[in-house]
Write an enzyme that holds these catalytic residues in place. Structure first.
Site, PDB file in Angstrom:
ATOM      1  N   LYS A   3       5.065  16.390   0.550  1.00 43.29           N
ATOM      2  CA  LYS A   3       4.509  17.463   1.384  1.00 43.29           C
ATOM      3  C   LYS A   3       5.709  18.286   1.847  1.00 43.29           C
ATOM      4  O   LYS A   3       6.395  17.921   2.792  1.00 43.29           O
ATOM      5  CB  LYS A   3       3.762  16.852   2.589  1.00 43.29           C
ATOM      6  CG  LYS A   3       2.628  17.696   3.138  1.00 43.29           C
ATOM      7  CD  LYS A   3       3.014  19.086   3.619  1.00 43.29           C
ATOM      8  CE  LYS A   3       3.656  19.083   4.988  1.00 43.29           C
ATOM      9  NZ  LYS A   3       4.277  20.378   5.338  1.00 43.29           N
ATOM     10  N   GLU A  41      15.022  10.763   9.288  1.00 40.43           N
ATOM     11  CA  GLU A  41      16.259  11.569   9.351  1.00 40.43           C
ATOM     12  C   GLU A  41      15.960  12.732  10.287  1.00 40.43           C
ATOM     13  O   GLU A  41      15.230  13.647   9.908  1.00 40.43           O
ATOM     14  CB  GLU A  41      16.635  12.097   7.957  1.00 40.43           C
ATOM     15  CG  GLU A  41      16.829  11.037   6.889  1.00 40.43           C
ATOM     16  CD  GLU A  41      18.164  10.314   6.983  1.00 40.43           C
ATOM     17  OE1 GLU A  41      18.933  10.597   7.927  1.00 40.43           O
ATOM     18  OE2 GLU A  41      18.426   9.462   6.134  1.00 40.43           O
ATOM     19  N   CYS A  52      21.468  20.082   9.993  1.00 34.99           N
ATOM     20  CA  CYS A  52      21.252  18.952  10.906  1.00 34.99           C
ATOM     21  C   CYS A  52      22.566  18.386  11.427  1.00 34.99           C
ATOM     22  O   CYS A  52      22.653  17.947  12.562  1.00 34.99           O
ATOM     23  CB  CYS A  52      20.435  17.853  10.227  1.00 34.99           C
ATOM     24  SG  CYS A  52      21.186  17.237   8.711  1.00 34.99           S
ATOM     25  N   GLU A  76      18.891  20.602  20.699  1.00 37.21           N
ATOM     26  CA  GLU A  76      19.221  21.138  19.377  1.00 37.21           C
ATOM     27  C   GLU A  76      18.698  22.575  19.281  1.00 37.21           C
ATOM     28  O   GLU A  76      17.493  22.812  19.394  1.00 37.21           O
ATOM     29  CB  GLU A  76      18.576  20.275  18.283  1.00 37.21           C
ATOM     30  CG  GLU A  76      19.001  20.688  16.894  1.00 37.21           C
ATOM     31  CD  GLU A  76      18.335  19.873  15.787  1.00 37.21           C
ATOM     32  OE1 GLU A  76      17.124  19.611  15.878  1.00 37.21           O
ATOM     33  OE2 GLU A  76      19.036  19.518  14.820  1.00 37.21           O
TER      34      GLU A  76
END
Ligand code: NAD
Length: 505
Positions: free
Chosen positions: A180, A255, A289, A387
């Site tokens: 997906k 992750e 990331c 973040e």
């Protein structure tokens, strides 16, 4: 390669490109000008059911998991070859879809091929078991078996590379797959389906359902015939997925997000550290990331380092993602642009000094955020803790090793860290004390595919990469074999004397 018409993206289920069961679709938007690129089939539970059914049948009935390993790995190498043959188109589609500069997506396409080649090699040479001999009586050995249907859910920030990073080990180890992809970046996932189709994998081994996380993604997570979920994305989505996967006891690899520190000591190689931290935050449009989004600079060089940073920020080439000289392009989507610009607003409210580069006037239709430094910050500010996932770096001075270690660890994330110093004892000491899955000393984020990749704290659970992927994508089974005499307890067996007495009575 000039602009070309992009066809509607369809699901890829059981070896066919198909419309969704509900017949719905959504628009895919170009981040450079916010104009539609194409339509994308929108998947729901029914489409996920069909894809999982196909993948389960392909797993249960073979031949994917039962064929000789060399034969399976030839398909994996073929995929790598086809990615290389289509690299130019892949990087074009990726830049069109995501706004990532073409010079960077070229490297991502190459890395996609490398991921497949690497796992073909790893499965052949490193997917080995262990043997535990017990004197002359037993030999117990382990084997790695594929788990079943692997559900893979990926983000938009480096879509092609991250998809291949999961698909390659999942398929090479003999699982079947339902992917997906992120709804904001469907193009290269579709190209990958075409490549896998051309490579001739058996029907149902690889499937894609496009659509939104809350519908298609959630259905994949909840599906009882999906054995595992490998997820890359935001921390809060990861936690939602773990909750939704609990009922069917999903094996999960997570992750997640990061707010990684780069620590620059006064004794470091100034120019190299500068190159590295500028690249570390502004490459990938800041949507990386492992970006060093918190920079700590030792007090004696703080002013000089900040001056050099300002100069770099002023000179970064912000431009059209298709231009080979562009260093920073537009952010993926208007909604994400709003998030990032709201953080810059918040930084001002929190008392930061905001230093931004320049966006050419002609790019006003795109989701551009100029490379930005946040000065006059402290580590407790929200902009230093959350973040932002854009080209925005918080810069904080420090006085001592103890102080900077405390600040580096005072954050909920623990993905990556970077230490710059010429004192190697200090480098190791600090490197080992930082709470993060990965630390680079005197280097930017340079990848070695053999190493365990992943985060600690709220940056993730588990490791993928190298042989660590086998722990996730395979079931370790132990086989115990008796090779000599050994004692077996004799429950219910009559002793000799009792048996004799019973006969005579
Ligand atoms: P996201 O969490 O919004 O979405 C990621 C994927 O999850 C998408 O495909 C989305 O459709 C799907 N999803 C959303 N809700 C879902 C649900 N309830 N159930 C199932 N699937 C669902 O993340 P994003 O905005 O696409 O990506 C950016 C994030 O990814 C950042 O936080 C970044 O740090 C992180 N990231 C981490 C790594 C890593 O290796 N640690 C690598 C790249 C990106």
């Amino acid at each position: 390669m000039g602009t070309k018409k992009i066809e509607k993206v369809l699901h890829y289920i059981n070896g066919q490109f198909v419309e969704g069961v509900a017949g719905k679709s959504f628009q895919n938007i170009n981040p450079f000008n916010n104009e539609p690129i194409n339509e994308v089939a929108e998947g729901f539970k029914e489409d996920i059911d069909l894809a999982v059914q196909a993948a389960k049948k392909a797993f249960d009935e073979g031949p994917w998991r039962t064929m000789p390993t060399d034969e399976r790995l030839r398909y994996i190498v073929k995929i790598a070859d086809l990615i290389e043959a289509n690299a130019e188109e892949i990087s074009y589609l990726e830049s069109l879809d995501t706004g990532l500069p073409i010079s960077q997506t070229k490297k991502q396409a190459a890395r996609g091929a490398e991921n497949f080649r690497f796992y073909a090699e790893m499965v052949k040479n490193r997917m080995v078991g262990e043997a535990y001999p017990v004197d002359q009586s037993f030999i117990n050995y382990t084997i790695h078996k594929p788990v079943g249907v692997a559900g893979l859910i990926t983000p938009w920030n480096a879509p092609f590379m991250l998809e291949t990073w999961k698909i390659a080990p999942a398929l090479a180890t003999g699982n079947t797959v339902v992917l997906k992809p992120a709804e904001w970046s469907p193009l290269t996932a579709n190209k990958l389906a075409q490549i896998i189709d051309e490579a001739g994998l058996p029907e149902g081994v690889f499937n894609i359902v496009h659509g939104y996380g809350e519908t298609a993604g959630a259905s994949l997570v909840a599906h009882p015939d999906v054995q595992l979920i490998s997820f890359t994305g935001e921390t809060k989505t990861g936690s939602e997925i773990m909750k939704n996967g609990a009922d069917t006891l999903k094996r999960c690899s997570m992750e997640l997000g990061g707010k990684s520190p780069a620590i620059v000591f006064a004794d470091s190689d100034f120019e190299k550290a500068l190159d590295a931290v500028v690249w570390g935050i502004f490459s990938f449009n800041g949507e990386r990331c492992t970006a060093n989004s918190r920079l700590f600079v030792e007090q004696p060089i703080y002013d000089q380092f900040v001056e050099a940073l300002k100069e770099r920020v002023a000179n970064i080439t912000v431009g059209d993602p298709m231009d080979k000289d562009t260093e920073v392009g537009p952010l993926i989507h208007r909604k994400h642009w709003e998030n990032v610009t709201n953080y810059i607003k918040l930084a001002r409210e929190e008392g930061a000094e905001v230093i931004s580069g320049h966006i050419p006037e002609s790019y006003s239709g795109g989701n551009y955020v100029a490379p930005t430094l946040l000065l006059n910050c402290h580590n407790k500010m929200r902009v230093a803790q959350e973040e932002i996932f854009g080209p925005v770096m918080v810069v904080i001075p420090f006085e001592s090793e103890e102080e900077v270690l405390r600040m580096a660890n005072d954050v909920k994330y623990g993905l990556a860290a970077y230490v710059w110093t010429s004192d190697m004892k200090r480098g190791h000491r600090l490197g080992q004390s930082i709470e993060s899955g990965m630390v680079w000393i005197n280097s930017q984020n340079v990848r070695d595919l053999r190493i365990p990749f992943g985060g600690s704290k709220q940056s993730g659970i588990g490791r993928e990469g190298g042989h660590y992927s086998f722990e996730f994508y395979t079931e370790t089974q132990v086989v115990h074999v008796a090779i000599g005499d050994h004692h077996i307890p004799q429950f219910g067996k009559k002793k000799k004397s009792e048996a004799g007495a019973a006969q005579h009575s």
